[in-house]
Design a protein around this motif. Structure first.
Motif, PDB file in Angstrom:
ATOM      1  N   GLY A   1       0.809  -1.209   0.000  1.00 22.10           N
ATOM      2  CA  GLY A   1       0.000   0.000   0.000  1.00 22.10           C
ATOM      3  C   GLY A   1       0.843   1.261   0.000  1.00 22.10           C
ATOM      4  O   GLY A   1       0.531   2.233  -0.693  1.00 22.10           O
ATOM      5  N   GLY A   2       1.947   1.267   0.756  1.00 26.20           N
ATOM      6  CA  GLY A   2       2.831   2.431   0.789  1.00 26.20           C
ATOM      7  C   GLY A   2       3.503   2.675  -0.547  1.00 26.20           C
ATOM      8  O   GLY A   2       3.611   3.816  -1.012  1.00 26.20           O
TER       9      GLY A   2
ATOM     10  N   ASN B   1      -3.985   3.844   4.934  1.00 26.78           N
ATOM     11  CA  ASN B   1      -3.179   4.540   5.940  1.00 26.78           C
ATOM     12  C   ASN B   1      -1.937   5.222   5.381  1.00 26.78           C
ATOM     13  O   ASN B   1      -1.697   6.404   5.655  1.00 26.78           O
ATOM     14  CB  ASN B   1      -2.804   3.577   7.071  1.00 26.78           C
ATOM     15  CG  ASN B   1      -3.991   3.211   7.936  1.00 26.78           C
ATOM     16  OD1 ASN B   1      -5.032   3.859   7.892  1.00 26.78           O
ATOM     17  ND2 ASN B   1      -3.857   2.148   8.718  1.00 26.78           N
ATOM     18  N   PRO B   2      -1.080   4.522   4.602  1.00 27.29           N
ATOM     19  CA  PRO B   2       0.102   5.216   4.071  1.00 27.29           C
ATOM     20  C   PRO B   2      -0.260   6.348   3.120  1.00 27.29           C
ATOM     21  O   PRO B   2       0.381   7.396   3.119  1.00 27.29           O
ATOM     22  CB  PRO B   2       0.872   4.104   3.346  1.00 27.29           C
ATOM     23  CG  PRO B   2       0.371   2.827   3.924  1.00 27.29           C
ATOM     24  CD  PRO B   2      -1.060   3.088   4.263  1.00 27.29           C
ATOM     25  N   ALA B   3      -1.292   6.140   2.290  1.00 29.71           N
ATOM     26  CA  ALA B   3      -1.708   7.191   1.364  1.00 29.71           C
ATOM     27  C   ALA B   3      -2.208   8.414   2.130  1.00 29.71           C
ATOM     28  O   ALA B   3      -1.890   9.560   1.794  1.00 29.71           O
ATOM     29  CB  ALA B   3      -2.795   6.667   0.430  1.00 29.71           C
TER      30      ALA B   3
ATOM     31  N   ARG C   1       5.935   5.545   1.533  1.00 30.44           N
ATOM     32  CA  ARG C   1       6.685   4.299   1.741  1.00 30.44           C
ATOM     33  C   ARG C   1       7.251   4.216   3.158  1.00 30.44           C
ATOM     34  O   ARG C   1       7.157   3.177   3.815  1.00 30.44           O
ATOM     35  CB  ARG C   1       7.820   4.198   0.707  1.00 30.44           C
ATOM     36  CG  ARG C   1       7.366   3.663  -0.637  1.00 30.44           C
ATOM     37  CD  ARG C   1       8.436   3.834  -1.685  1.00 30.44           C
ATOM     38  NE  ARG C   1       8.563   5.240  -2.074  1.00 30.44           N
ATOM     39  CZ  ARG C   1       9.531   5.716  -2.853  1.00 30.44           C
ATOM     40  NH1 ARG C   1      10.468   4.905  -3.303  1.00 30.44           N
ATOM     41  NH2 ARG C   1       9.566   6.983  -3.183  1.00 30.44           N
ATOM     42  N   VAL C   2       7.834   5.316   3.632  1.00 26.08           N
ATOM     43  CA  VAL C   2       8.357   5.315   5.003  1.00 26.08           C
ATOM     44  C   VAL C   2       7.207   5.168   5.996  1.00 26.08           C
ATOM     45  O   VAL C   2       7.321   4.439   6.990  1.00 26.08           O
ATOM     46  CB  VAL C   2       9.168   6.599   5.270  1.00 26.08           C
ATOM     47  CG1 VAL C   2       9.577   6.678   6.736  1.00 26.08           C
ATOM     48  CG2 VAL C   2      10.407   6.638   4.379  1.00 26.08           C
ATOM     49  N   SER C   3       6.093   5.840   5.717  1.00 28.65           N
ATOM     50  CA  SER C   3       4.922   5.686   6.578  1.00 28.65           C
ATOM     51  C   SER C   3       4.440   4.249   6.592  1.00 28.65           C
ATOM     52  O   SER C   3       3.997   3.741   7.630  1.00 28.65           O
ATOM     53  CB  SER C   3       3.806   6.610   6.082  1.00 28.65           C
ATOM     54  OG  SER C   3       2.619   6.402   6.807  1.00 28.65           O
ATOM     55  N   ALA C   4       4.548   3.563   5.430  1.00 30.72           N
ATOM     56  CA  ALA C   4       4.123   2.157   5.379  1.00 30.72           C
ATOM     57  C   ALA C   4       4.999   1.285   6.266  1.00 30.72           C
ATOM     58  O   ALA C   4       4.506   0.387   6.960  1.00 30.72           O
ATOM     59  CB  ALA C   4       4.173   1.651   3.939  1.00 30.72           C
ATOM     60  N   TYR C   5       6.317   1.521   6.252  1.00 31.52           N
ATOM     61  CA  TYR C   5       7.194   0.757   7.150  1.00 31.52           C
ATOM     62  C   TYR C   5       6.883   1.075   8.608  1.00 31.52           C
ATOM     63  O   TYR C   5       6.945   0.192   9.474  1.00 31.52           O
ATOM     64  CB  TYR C   5       8.666   1.059   6.833  1.00 31.52           C
ATOM     65  CG  TYR C   5       9.177   0.288   5.646  1.00 31.52           C
ATOM     66  CD1 TYR C   5       9.434  -1.078   5.738  1.00 31.52           C
ATOM     67  CD2 TYR C   5       9.399   0.910   4.422  1.00 31.52           C
ATOM     68  CE1 TYR C   5       9.899  -1.804   4.646  1.00 31.52           C
ATOM     69  CE2 TYR C   5       9.857   0.200   3.327  1.00 31.52           C
ATOM     70  CZ  TYR C   5      10.104  -1.155   3.439  1.00 31.52           C
ATOM     71  OH  TYR C   5      10.552  -1.871   2.365  1.00 31.52           O
TER      72      TYR C   5
END
Length: 450
Positions: A78-79, A134-136, A355-359
Motif C-alpha cells: 500500500g505504501g 493509511n500510508p496514502a 513508503r516510510v509511513s508504510a514501514y
C-alpha cells in the motif's frame, strides 16, 4: 525534510480561515471526522456482535486478528502504491471497500445469521482497505502543509480526529446497548461512503507527478533504506510494535470482557473509550501551544502513561477509575503523536513519505494479529489480571529501552520550523471547516486526504 512541492493555497483576503488551513487540509479533516464517528462505534459493535452470536473471548480475538492480519500483510504494498498512484485515488478506493464490507457485516448481524467465519472474512476486507488507506492518507496529509505550519496543523487535525472519536465511542456504546450492533455497523458503512465522497474532491494538481522508478520492489527497497538509516525511526517503530500489539489485545479483548463482567456492559466501556478521546483532544490543544525542542524525547516520556489503562483493568478499578486512566493515557499519546508527525515531516523527503509511513505502520502493527489471537489463550493460561499486569509491564520496559537511543533523546526541532499564527485552534478549526463545503462546491472536481 524536503519542502513539499504543493504548498496549500492562501485563503482569500478577508477570510477568517487560518493561513495553514488550505483546501486539501480542510477536506482531509472533515472526512476524518466522519470516518472516526463511524469507526469508533463500529469497533464496539463488532465485539458485541461476536458475543451475541454466542462467541467467547477466543472468538473476539480471532475476529480482531482477522482485521489486523491483512493490515500487516498489505501495508508495504500500500505504501509503495501510494507513492506511485495519486494518493487520493488510493484513499477513495479503500473507503469504497470498507463501505461495502461493513454494509455486508451489518446486514448479516441485523438478519441474525452472522457466523464467526463470516465476521472474520468481512473484517479482513476492512483491514485490507486500511492497509492501502493509511500510508496514502499520511503522505497526503503531510503534503498538505509546509514546514512552518506543520506542528500546529497536525495538532489541530488530530484534535478534530480524536474529538470525533469521543462522539463515535460514546454514541456507539449507547447505540449498541439500545438498538444493537447491526445498526452501528450500518452507520459505519454510511460514514465510509460520505468520507470517500469528500476525499474524491482532493486537489492533487500542485503535486508533481512521480517518475515510474524501478518497479515495486525497487520502491520498497528505497523506502527500507530510508527507514533503517534513521535510528530514531526504526527504534521507536520497534517499541510501538510491542506497545500497539499489547494495546490491541487490551482494547479488543480484555477491555470488553472486564466491562461485561465487572462494569455493567458496553455503555461504561464506550464512556471509557470516549474519555480516551477527550484526553487526546486535550493533548492536541496542548500541542498547538507547546513546541518542545527535543520533541522525540518528550514524546517518548509520554508513552509511559499508556500502560495505565492495562493496570486499571488488571486491578480492576471501577468505571470512574478506568475512565480517568483512559483520559490520562489519551493526553500522553497525543503529545507523542504530534511530536512524531512533526519529526517525520521535518526529516523524511516528501516523495518517500508514503513508503516510510508504510514501514512505520507495518512495524507498529506487526504483532497485532499475534497478540489479539493469543489474548484468549493467555487469559486461560495465566488469568486475566496477570495477563493485563504483564502487558503494562512490557509497555514500560520497551519504552525505557528506546530512551537509550541517542537520536531519540537528541533529535531537535529545527530553528526555521516556525508556526504561523492562526488564532485559537478550536475556533480556527470551526470556522475553517465551515468554509470548506462552499469552497468545494464552487471549485468543482478536486481532491484531498484524510
Amino acid at each position: 525534510m524536503n519542502k513539499p512541492a504543493a504548498s496549500p493555497s492562501r485563503p482569500p483576503l478577508g477570510s477568517r480561515r487560518p493561513e495553514w488551513a488550505g483546501r486539501n487540509y480542510l477536506l482531509l479533516t472533515a472526512a476524518t471526522i466522519v470516518t472516526n464517528l463511524g469507526t469508533h462505534g463500529a469497533l464496539i459493535a463488532t465485539t458485541w456482535a461476536v458475543f451475541e452470536s454466542g462467541g467467547d473471548a477466543g472468538d473476539v480475538g480471532l475476529v480482531a486478528m482477522a482485521r489486523f492480519l491483512p493490515l500487516v500483510l498489505f501495508l508495504l504494498i500500500g505504501g509503495a502504491v501510494a507513492d506511485r498512484v495519486p494518493r487520493h485515488r488510493v484513499m477513495v478506493a479503500a473507503n469504497v471497500l470498507n463501505c461495502v464490507s461493513q454494509a455486508a457485516f451489518a446486514a448479516l448481524v441485523l438478519a441474525g445469521t452472522a457466523q464467526i467465519w463470516q465476521m472474520m472474512v468481512l473484517t479482513a476486507l476492512c483491514g485490507t482497505g486500511q492497509a492501502f488507506f493509511n500510508p496514502a492518507a499520511e503522505g497526503m496529509l503531510m503534503s498538505s502543509v509546509t514546514g512552518e505550519q506543520a506542528s500546529r496543523a497536525f495538532a489541530v487535525y488530530r484534535m478534530a480526529m480524536h474529538g470525533a472519536s469521543i462522539g463515535g465511542a460514546a454514541l456507539g456504546g449507547a447505540l449498541v446497548a439500545f438498538v444493537g450492533p447491526g445498526w452501528v455497523l450500518l452507520i459505519d458503512a454510511v460514514a465510509f461512503a460520505v468520507a470517500g465522497g469528500l476525499r474524491a474532491f482532493l486537489d492533487v494538481s500542485g503535486i508533481p507527478e512521480r517518475g515510474p522508478g524501478g518497479g515495486l520492489l525497487a520502491d520498497l527497497k528505497e523506502g527500507w533504506q530510508e527507514f533503517v538509516g534513521r535510528p530514531w525511526l526504526w527504534s521507536i517503530v520497534a517499541q510501538f510494535s510491542v506497545v500497539v500489539g499489547l494495546i490491541g489485545a487490551v482494547e479488543s479483548v480484555y477491555g470488553p470482557l472486564v466491562a461485561r463482567a465487572e462494569l455493567g456492559g458496553a455503555r461504561p466501556w464506550g464512556i471509557a473509550l470516549a474519555a480516551y478521546g477527550v484526553g487526546t483532544v486535550a493533548g492536541a490543544v496542548l500541542m498547538t501551544r507547546w513546541k518542545p525542542r527535543r520533541m522525540l524525547f518528550v514524546g517518548t516520556l509520554c508513552v509511559f502513561p499508556i500502560a495505565l489503562p492495562s493496570a486499571a483493568l488488571a486491578v480492576p478499578l471501577d468505571a470512574v477509575g478506568l475512565t480517568a486512566a483512559m483520559f490520562v493515557s489519551g493526553v500522553a499519546i497525543e503529545v507523542f503523536g504530534v511530536s512524531w508527525m512533526t519529526a517525520m515531516h521535518q526529516e523524511i523527503p516528501e516523495e518517500k513519505l508514503s513508503r516510510v509511513s508504510a514501514y512505520d505502520w507495518f512495524g507498529s502493527t506487526a504483532l497485532l494479529p499475534l497478540t489479539t489471537a493469543l489474548a484468549g489463550p493467555a487469559e486461560t493460561a495465566f488469568g486475566r489480571s496477570e495477563a493485563l499486569w504483564g502487558a503494562a509491564a512490557l509497555m514500560v520496559l520497551v519504552t525505557a529501552l528506546v530512551l537509550l537511543v541517542p537520536d531519540v533523546r537528541n533529535l531537535t526541532r529545527r530553528p526555521h520550523t516556525k508556526e504561523v499564527a492562526g488564532g485559537d485552534p478550536v475556533s480556527a478549526l470551526a470556522t475553517a471547516l465551515g468554509a470548506a463545503a462552499p469552497s468545494a462546491d464552487a471549485e468543482g472536481a478536486v481532491r484531498r486526504n484524510g
